[in-house]
Design a protein around this motif. Structure first.
Motif, PDB file in Angstrom:
ATOM      1  N   ALA A   1      31.576-117.998  34.094  1.00  0.00           N
ATOM      2  CA  ALA A   1      32.482-118.959  33.461  1.00  0.00           C
ATOM      3  C   ALA A   1      33.892-118.767  33.961  1.00  0.00           C
ATOM      4  O   ALA A   1      34.319-117.647  34.264  1.00  0.00           O
ATOM      5  CB  ALA A   1      32.450-118.787  31.938  1.00  0.00           C
ATOM      6  N   ILE A   2      34.613-119.868  34.071  1.00  0.00           N
ATOM      7  CA  ILE A   2      36.039-119.795  34.411  1.00  0.00           C
ATOM      8  C   ILE A   2      36.882-120.327  33.257  1.00  0.00           C
ATOM      9  O   ILE A   2      38.073-120.570  33.418  1.00  0.00           O
ATOM     10  CB  ILE A   2      36.352-120.574  35.702  1.00  0.00           C
ATOM     11  N   GLY A   3      36.257-120.514  32.099  1.00  0.00           N
ATOM     12  CA  GLY A   3      36.991-120.963  30.931  1.00  0.00           C
ATOM     13  C   GLY A   3      36.702-122.406  30.600  1.00  0.00           C
ATOM     14  O   GLY A   3      36.270-123.197  31.437  1.00  0.00           O
ATOM     15  N   ASP A   4      36.929-122.745  29.347  1.00  0.00           N
ATOM     16  CA  ASP A   4      36.747-124.118  28.878  1.00  0.00           C
ATOM     17  C   ASP A   4      37.859-125.003  29.424  1.00  0.00           C
ATOM     18  O   ASP A   4      38.965-124.561  29.692  1.00  0.00           O
ATOM     19  CB  ASP A   4      36.769-124.154  27.344  1.00  0.00           C
ATOM     20  N   LYS A   5      37.546-126.273  29.629  1.00  0.00           N
ATOM     21  CA  LYS A   5      38.555-127.210  30.107  1.00  0.00           C
ATOM     22  C   LYS A   5      39.733-127.310  29.150  1.00  0.00           C
ATOM     23  O   LYS A   5      40.848-127.629  29.551  1.00  0.00           O
ATOM     24  CB  LYS A   5      37.933-128.604  30.291  1.00  0.00           C
ATOM     25  N   LEU A   6      39.510-127.044  27.862  1.00  0.00           N
ATOM     26  CA  LEU A   6      40.581-127.137  26.869  1.00  0.00           C
ATOM     27  C   LEU A   6      41.377-125.836  26.766  1.00  0.00           C
ATOM     28  O   LEU A   6      42.343-125.756  26.029  1.00  0.00           O
ATOM     29  CB  LEU A   6      39.990-127.490  25.499  1.00  0.00           C
ATOM     30  N   GLN A   7      40.962-124.822  27.507  1.00  0.00           N
ATOM     31  CA  GLN A   7      41.606-123.516  27.426  1.00  0.00           C
ATOM     32  C   GLN A   7      42.635-123.402  28.545  1.00  0.00           C
ATOM     33  O   GLN A   7      42.311-123.213  29.702  1.00  0.00           O
ATOM     34  CB  GLN A   7      40.569-122.398  27.563  1.00  0.00           C
ATOM     35  N   SER A   8      43.902-123.525  28.203  1.00  0.00           N
ATOM     36  CA  SER A   8      44.965-123.566  29.203  1.00  0.00           C
ATOM     37  C   SER A   8      45.162-122.226  29.904  1.00  0.00           C
ATOM     38  O   SER A   8      45.712-122.169  30.997  1.00  0.00           O
ATOM     39  CB  SER A   8      46.287-123.992  28.554  1.00  0.00           C
ATOM     40  N   SER A   9      44.736-121.143  29.280  1.00  0.00           N
ATOM     41  CA  SER A   9      44.948-119.821  29.862  1.00  0.00           C
ATOM     42  C   SER A   9      43.825-119.412  30.816  1.00  0.00           C
ATOM     43  O   SER A   9      43.868-118.329  31.375  1.00  0.00           O
ATOM     44  CB  SER A   9      45.059-118.772  28.745  1.00  0.00           C
ATOM     45  N   ALA A  10      42.824-120.259  30.997  1.00  0.00           N
ATOM     46  CA  ALA A  10      41.735-119.928  31.908  1.00  0.00           C
ATOM     47  C   ALA A  10      42.245-119.911  33.344  1.00  0.00           C
ATOM     48  O   ALA A  10      43.278-120.487  33.669  1.00  0.00           O
ATOM     49  CB  ALA A  10      40.597-120.933  31.756  1.00  0.00           C
ATOM     50  N   ILE A  11      41.493-119.269  34.226  1.00  0.00           N
ATOM     51  CA  ILE A  11      41.892-119.155  35.617  1.00  0.00           C
ATOM     52  C   ILE A  11      41.827-120.515  36.303  1.00  0.00           C
ATOM     53  O   ILE A  11      40.985-121.356  35.987  1.00  0.00           O
ATOM     54  CB  ILE A  11      40.985-118.129  36.347  1.00  0.00           C
ATOM     55  N   ASN A  12      42.742-120.725  37.207  1.00  0.00           N
ATOM     56  CA  ASN A  12      42.752-121.961  37.989  1.00  0.00           C
ATOM     57  C   ASN A  12      41.524-122.013  38.888  1.00  0.00           C
ATOM     58  O   ASN A  12      41.159-121.000  39.489  1.00  0.00           O
ATOM     59  CB  ASN A  12      44.037-122.008  38.826  1.00  0.00           C
ATOM     60  N   PRO A  13      40.859-123.170  39.003  1.00  0.00           N
ATOM     61  CA  PRO A  13      39.658-123.252  39.845  1.00  0.00           C
ATOM     62  C   PRO A  13      39.892-122.810  41.282  1.00  0.00           C
ATOM     63  O   PRO A  13      39.022-122.174  41.888  1.00  0.00           O
ATOM     64  CB  PRO A  13      39.286-124.737  39.767  1.00  0.00           C
TER      65      PRO A  13
END
Length: 308
Positions: free
Chosen positions: A155-167
């Protein structure tokens, strides 16, 4: 162009012979004859079972590390990865080659260690094995844990999660860590002289250690909220995505594109590696030589010498 490829209009039997010859070259190019051998299917079945068992074991150990009472449980995961990968490699390599990973299969196909037909069967078996392994894990894992850790998927994070890693950053990290594993682990595994010097157990040790090192890098200093670390195995990422779904499909392409780009770059660089002191494993089906032979750039008997 070779004379056998020219088809003058005044010869009635040249065209059929040319077509048959080209068809034979293409079948040799992909190693089609291996599809009809029992050994190939047995090896593919071993890859399926081994990949499923590896996914079940590796994910269970990783979740157990995260659920431990240690102050920093992420530091335990690389050790779990090393031990699990090492044990599976030392057992499975003599049986089927011990790929259990489309990355290893793809590199082996590029280097000609396995034919394209065998490689496709291996990748298909690995993907099916991953789905089976994660299905068993989902059936026995506590639902709360399965939801918390997204079934151990990539996982790279939910689309709604702004703190997730950039694709794009995730793609770069996937590419870099895969390239690290290839340069450290696969280079030793493909060096016949070094393998003989180190011995089979030590080669498995180096490959497993390269995996553990890549995992350590991706979950510590490069770790981000919502990012599960590098996949290093597209089949491992596919199983949870199919069974758990949700945010695991967000950026799922990264865990396929990154490793395969790394394989292509690694193969390109391996061609120009200095040969002094390197006894490189080069198979009959090396993709570069096969392509040149199929186009008539090198003698055709170099391509057709393995026809049954």
């Amino acid at each position: 162009m070779n004379d056998q490829f020219s088809m003058p209009v005044h010869s009635a039997d040249t065209k059929p012979r040319g077509l048959v010859h080209n068809k034979s070259k293409f079948l040799a190019f992909i190693g089609a004859h291996e599809i009809f051998t029992a050994e190939t299917w047995k090896a593919a079945m071993v890859e399926l079972i081994a990949t499923g068992a590896l996914m079940f074991t590796l994910t269970s150990c990783s979740v157990a590390c995260l659920e431990s009472k240690e102050v920093n449980p992420k530091l335990l995961i690389p050790f779990a990865v090393f031990i699990t990968v090492y044990l599976f490699l030392i057992v499975m390599v003599p049986v089927s080659g011990g790929h259990m990973n489309p990355i290893f299969t793809f590199v082996a196909a590029l280097k000609g260690v396995v034919t394209l037909s065998r490689a496709l069967l291996y990748v298909l078996a690995q993907c099916i094995g991953s789905v089976i392994g994660f299905f068993v894990l989902k059936s026995v894992m506590e639902p709360k844990l399965a939801h918390t850790y997204s079934l151990g998927g990539c996982a790279i994070g939910d689309k709604l999660q702004s703190s997730a890693i950039n694709p794009h950053d995730a793609l770069l990290l996937e590419f870099s860590c895969t390239l690290l594993v290839l340069f450290v682990g696969v280079t030793v595994a493909f060096d016949k002289k070094r393998c003989k010097e180190l011995g089979f157990p030590m080669v498995c040790f180096v490959v497993a250690a390269s995996f553990a090192l890549a995992v350590f890098l991706s979950i510590t200093v490069t770790g981000r909220p919502g990012y599960a670390g590098v996949g290093l195995n597209p089949a491992r990422c596919l199983g949870p995505a199919l069974l758990h779904g949700g945010s695991l499909w967000n950026g799922h392409w990264i865990f396929w594109v990154g490793p395969f780009l790394a394989c292509i770059i690694y193969y390109s660089v391996s061609i120009i590696l200095p040969k002094k002191g390197l006894d490189w494993v080069d198979g009959e089906y090396d993709i570069l030589n096969l392509t040149m032979g199929f186009s008539g750039t090198i003698p055709n008997n170099a391509v057709l010498n393995d026809l049954p």
